[in-house]
Design a protein around this motif. Sequence first.
Motif, PDB file in Angstrom:
ATOM      1  N   THR A 210     -41.504 -39.926 -57.389  1.00 41.77           N
ATOM      2  CA  THR A 210     -40.596 -38.791 -57.599  1.00 41.77           C
ATOM      3  C   THR A 210     -40.265 -38.130 -56.266  1.00 41.77           C
ATOM      4  O   THR A 210     -39.096 -37.801 -55.987  1.00 41.77           O
ATOM      5  N   ALA A 211     -41.288 -37.955 -55.427  1.00 41.72           N
ATOM      6  CA  ALA A 211     -41.063 -37.337 -54.117  1.00 41.72           C
ATOM      7  C   ALA A 211     -40.228 -38.248 -53.217  1.00 41.72           C
ATOM      8  O   ALA A 211     -39.330 -37.775 -52.499  1.00 41.72           O
ATOM      9  N   ARG A 212     -40.476 -39.543 -53.232  1.00 43.65           N
ATOM     10  CA  ARG A 212     -39.700 -40.462 -52.401  1.00 43.65           C
ATOM     11  C   ARG A 212     -38.235 -40.470 -52.824  1.00 43.65           C
ATOM     12  O   ARG A 212     -37.326 -40.451 -51.978  1.00 43.65           O
ATOM     13  N   ALA A 213     -37.988 -40.514 -54.140  1.00 47.31           N
ATOM     14  CA  ALA A 213     -36.604 -40.519 -54.620  1.00 47.31           C
ATOM     15  C   ALA A 213     -35.892 -39.233 -54.243  1.00 47.31           C
ATOM     16  O   ALA A 213     -34.700 -39.247 -53.886  1.00 47.31           O
ATOM     17  N   ALA A 214     -36.608 -38.119 -54.296  1.00 42.58           N
ATOM     18  CA  ALA A 214     -35.995 -36.831 -53.956  1.00 42.58           C
ATOM     19  C   ALA A 214     -35.507 -36.807 -52.514  1.00 42.58           C
ATOM     20  O   ALA A 214     -34.503 -36.157 -52.200  1.00 42.58           O
ATOM     21  N   ARG A 215     -36.183 -37.529 -51.631  1.00 41.52           N
ATOM     22  CA  ARG A 215     -35.743 -37.575 -50.237  1.00 41.52           C
ATOM     23  C   ARG A 215     -34.399 -38.276 -50.088  1.00 41.52           C
ATOM     24  O   ARG A 215     -33.693 -38.093 -49.101  1.00 41.52           O
ATOM     25  N   PHE A 216     -34.042 -39.103 -51.083  1.00 39.14           N
ATOM     26  CA  PHE A 216     -32.723 -39.745 -51.102  1.00 39.14           C
ATOM     27  C   PHE A 216     -31.742 -38.982 -51.995  1.00 39.14           C
ATOM     28  O   PHE A 216     -30.634 -39.469 -52.269  1.00 39.14           O
ATOM     29  N   GLY A 217     -32.147 -37.810 -52.482  1.00 43.33           N
ATOM     30  CA  GLY A 217     -31.296 -37.044 -53.381  1.00 43.33           C
ATOM     31  C   GLY A 217     -31.153 -37.683 -54.748  1.00 43.33           C
ATOM     32  O   GLY A 217     -30.127 -37.506 -55.415  1.00 43.33           O
ATOM     33  N   ARG A 218     -32.195 -38.390 -55.202  1.00 46.67           N
ATOM     34  CA  ARG A 218     -32.106 -39.148 -56.444  1.00 46.67           C
ATOM     35  C   ARG A 218     -33.265 -38.782 -57.370  1.00 46.67           C
ATOM     36  O   ARG A 218     -34.255 -38.181 -56.947  1.00 46.67           O
ATOM     37  N   LEU A 220     -35.639 -40.742 -60.644  1.00 45.73           N
ATOM     38  CA  LEU A 220     -35.989 -42.026 -61.239  1.00 45.73           C
ATOM     39  C   LEU A 220     -36.489 -41.831 -62.662  1.00 45.73           C
ATOM     40  O   LEU A 220     -37.062 -40.792 -63.001  1.00 45.73           O
ATOM     41  N   ARG A 221     -36.277 -42.860 -63.480  1.00 43.42           N
ATOM     42  CA  ARG A 221     -37.040 -43.003 -64.701  1.00 43.42           C
ATOM     43  C   ARG A 221     -38.195 -43.961 -64.408  1.00 43.42           C
ATOM     44  O   ARG A 221     -38.132 -44.740 -63.462  1.00 43.42           O
ATOM     45  N   PHE A 222     -39.224 -43.925 -65.271  1.00 52.45           N
ATOM     46  CA  PHE A 222     -40.414 -44.719 -65.008  1.00 52.45           C
ATOM     47  C   PHE A 222     -40.730 -45.612 -66.207  1.00 52.45           C
ATOM     48  O   PHE A 222     -40.725 -45.154 -67.362  1.00 52.45           O
ATOM     49  N   GLY A 223     -40.999 -46.879 -65.912  1.00 49.83           N
ATOM     50  CA  GLY A 223     -41.333 -47.853 -66.941  1.00 49.83           C
ATOM     51  C   GLY A 223     -42.724 -48.427 -66.724  1.00 49.83           C
ATOM     52  O   GLY A 223     -43.183 -48.576 -65.586  1.00 49.83           O
TER      53      GLY A 223
END
Length: 357
Positions: A210-218, A220-223
């Motif tokens: 979640t933190a990594r995606a936020a750095r790209f302004g994105r 994620l859903r999780f499976g």
Amino acid sequence: MTTTPAEISWFAALCDDDYEFLGVDDPSLRSSYPHCRDIVLRAQQHGFDNVLLPSGYELGIDSVAFAAAIAPEIDRMQLLVAVRAGEMWPPQLARQLATLDAMLRSRLTINIISSDLPGESRSSADRYARTREVMHVLRELLSGRSVDHHGDCYDLELDPPRAVGSGACPPLYFGGLSDDAREVAAEHADVYLMWPDTEAAVRDLVADMTARAARFGRTLRFGYRVHTIVRDSESDARAAATQLVSKLDAGEGARIRARSLDSQSVGVRRQAELREQAAHDDGYIEDNLWTGIGRARSGCGAAIVGDPDQVAAKLARYRALGIDAFILSGYPHLDACDRFGTSVLPLVDHAPFARQR
């Protein structure tokens, strides 16, 4: 805790991964179009939202060819088709997937895999650099946008194929535990997939991604990809787990694990660690999570074991940790599909993911 429905998917054993007794070959369960077709249609009959069609090389049958063949028989369910980054020139892959999406009436979902290709051996960094470019190009073309891409792996300037229909790229599912894999997922995936792990580890991984995606302004859903062993009682389910590996030869198990193209990945090593940590407790790393399947399987190596209420409760705990989707399987796959589909699926609030435009 989230109140949105989870996506519940089953698994079609396209890669010679179906057994009554793990590691014991049964010709009637080998991957073939009729056998895998039966699994997919049974999942549709029970009301699953999606089915993963895995990809291999030495093993089984091709995922995209299979998906095209069965598409006319899929009237409500989605298909999650696995493709390996680099196997096909990205513009041709985009056209192939756009055609398949049209055949499925916009019910295609795509599982991107970043492993070595048959006959090659690349560093993790090289493989994920290629995967990053493939995912970028696919998203642009399958969204109906022209590509002007000049990377280390691909140099492309072209318009999208005419086969692209809705202008919304099918969701891209992608997983991997290495730092390179996590960065690619954070930047390009829609659904980040993980293999079985302890609840504490799942919580940590969701937070990290979640933190990594936020750095790209994105976002994620999780499976969560896991096997299931469901019986009327916990004791019967544990007995079924023991029976599943009762004829397994250790040498044959090691040979089966080594056949996979991703047999040396960080994720596979993590599955082995869980197996070793659980050895003192009959393979159970925590309540209802059994690691014995990994004795003869590369990749996803654990199963949720219990009665229907216990299995549903375990899924609910994962949901509370941030999991949005489950890709499930069991042995043999038709029997396990029936057991889960009749006894657990009705207990779970579920629906396929809506495509984002």
